[in-house]
Enzyme design. Structure first.
Site, PDB file in Angstrom:
ATOM      1  N   CYS A  14      48.496  58.767  13.508  1.00  0.00           N
ATOM      2  CA  CYS A  14      47.296  58.273  14.177  1.00  0.00           C
ATOM      3  C   CYS A  14      47.027  59.120  15.422  1.00  0.00           C
ATOM      4  CB  CYS A  14      47.468  56.810  14.570  1.00  0.00           C
ATOM      5  SG  CYS A  14      46.016  56.081  15.321  1.00  0.00           S
TER       6      CYS A  14
ATOM      7  N   GLU B  74      50.715  36.146   9.760  1.00  0.00           N
ATOM      8  CA  GLU B  74      52.005  36.399  10.403  1.00  0.00           C
ATOM      9  C   GLU B  74      51.771  37.510  11.430  1.00  0.00           C
ATOM     10  OE1 GLU B  74      55.398  37.131   7.957  1.00  0.00           O
ATOM     11  OE2 GLU B  74      54.938  35.509   6.573  1.00  0.00           O
TER      12      GLU B  74
ATOM     13  N   CYS C 268      62.587  44.118   4.837  1.00  0.00           N
ATOM     14  CA  CYS C 268      61.450  44.667   5.571  1.00  0.00           C
ATOM     15  C   CYS C 268      60.528  45.318   4.557  1.00  0.00           C
ATOM     16  CB  CYS C 268      61.889  45.693   6.615  1.00  0.00           C
ATOM     17  SG  CYS C 268      60.499  46.478   7.465  1.00  0.00           S
TER      18      CYS C 268
ATOM     19  N   TYR D 205      49.405  38.081   5.234  1.00  0.00           N
ATOM     20  CA  TYR D 205      49.843  39.478   5.324  1.00  0.00           C
ATOM     21  C   TYR D 205      48.679  40.428   5.610  1.00  0.00           C
ATOM     22  CZ  TYR D 205      53.995  37.500   3.141  1.00  0.00           C
ATOM     23  OH  TYR D 205      55.100  36.733   2.858  1.00  0.00           O
TER      24      TYR D 205
ATOM     25  N   CYS E 276      54.652  41.387   6.773  1.00  0.00           N
ATOM     26  CA  CYS E 276      55.783  40.512   7.107  1.00  0.00           C
ATOM     27  C   CYS E 276      56.213  40.729   8.556  1.00  0.00           C
ATOM     28  CB  CYS E 276      56.951  40.790   6.167  1.00  0.00           C
ATOM     29  SG  CYS E 276      58.439  39.839   6.563  1.00  0.00           S
TER      30      CYS E 276
ATOM     31  N   ASP F 225      54.014  42.124  -0.665  1.00  0.00           N
ATOM     32  CA  ASP F 225      53.772  40.835  -0.024  1.00  0.00           C
ATOM     33  C   ASP F 225      52.277  40.508  -0.128  1.00  0.00           C
ATOM     34  OD1 ASP F 225      56.451  40.539   0.750  1.00  0.00           O
ATOM     35  OD2 ASP F 225      56.114  41.714   2.571  1.00  0.00           O
TER      36      ASP F 225
ATOM     37  N   TYR G  76      56.379  27.732   8.908  1.00  0.00           N
ATOM     38  CA  TYR G  76      56.399  28.920   8.057  1.00  0.00           C
ATOM     39  C   TYR G  76      56.016  28.573   6.619  1.00  0.00           C
ATOM     40  CZ  TYR G  76      58.298  33.015   5.607  1.00  0.00           C
ATOM     41  OH  TYR G  76      58.461  34.125   4.818  1.00  0.00           O
TER      42      TYR G  76
END
Length: 218
Positions: free
Chosen positions: A210, A98, A201, A138, A54, A133, A86
């Site tokens: 990472c 997105e 969110c 996504y 998202c 999602d 959208y």
């Protein structure tokens, strides 16, 4: 179930929505820093495009990186439908992801730092979804604008895949392809979580650090 499955498959040119000739309206200024969303951008600025679920939460991850970020914007990329809305993207019939456009000053923040933020902010092993999602919009993606960006992106993917494999995660599904056309999303989506601090969110990382971007200024 049929419609659910279709949202997990990229449409063909024959089945994609037709879209439109003109761009959909969007904001003129960045809600957080007031800079022109569509530019002109400063001389020497570079652009990066990422898809990591998202785009509301994804965009915030990048504008929070500080002074090296000129502007961020949300939009759609990687599909077939010109100037999609959208609702059209969410239908699964445009093929778009997105994404977040990041305009940054490479003298203040490195592309590797952006990659580190990208990898650590989501789970890149989930295919056409991110958490709850689900859908083609996504998917995890890095959209590169130069050979240097591709080299850095591929190296970061290889390094991060080793790290998360050691924690039991499967193969990374992130697509790394040349940057396609970026279509700016609607005004209300831009910097959504700055306008709506309690807004949704759905991002959730792996919790694995990472091993790139060390020493990059932020």
């Amino acid at each position: 179930m049929f419609m659910f499955n279709k949202k997990l498959e990229m449409p063909s040119a024959a089945t994609a929505l037709p879209g439109r000739k003109d761009a959909i309206p969007t904001a003129s200024q960045h809600f957080v820093n007031g800079r022109a969303l569509k530019g002109p951008y400063p001389a020497g600025a570079e652009t990066a495009i990422f898809g990591l679920g998202c785009f509301w939460g994804a965009e915030r991850k990048f504008w929070e990186l500080g002074d090296g970020i000129h502007v961020t914007a949300v939009g759609y990329a990687g599909g077939l439908t010109p100037n999609p809305t959208y609702e059209e993207v969410c239908s699964g019939r445009t093929g778009h992801n997105e994404v977040v456009l990041v305009v940054f000053d490479p003298k203040k923040i490195s592309y590797e730092k952006l990659l580190k933020t990208f990898w650590e902010s989501h789970n890149p092993t989930q295919g056409m979804r991110q958490g709850n999602d689900v859908g083609t919009q996504y998917r995890s993606g890095i959209y590169v604008s130069s050979p240097a960006q591709r080299k850095a992106a591929e190296a970061s993917k290889a390094a991060y895949e080793k790290m998360i494999a050691a924690k039991g995660y499967g193969p990374i599904t992130t697509e790394i392809i040349p940057a396609p056309v970026f279509y700016f999303g609607e005004d209300y989506h831009q910097q959504y979580l700055a306008k709506n601090p309690s807004g949704y969110c759905g991002l959730g990382g792996t919790g694995v650090s990472c091993p790139i971007g060390v020493g990059a200024s932020a």
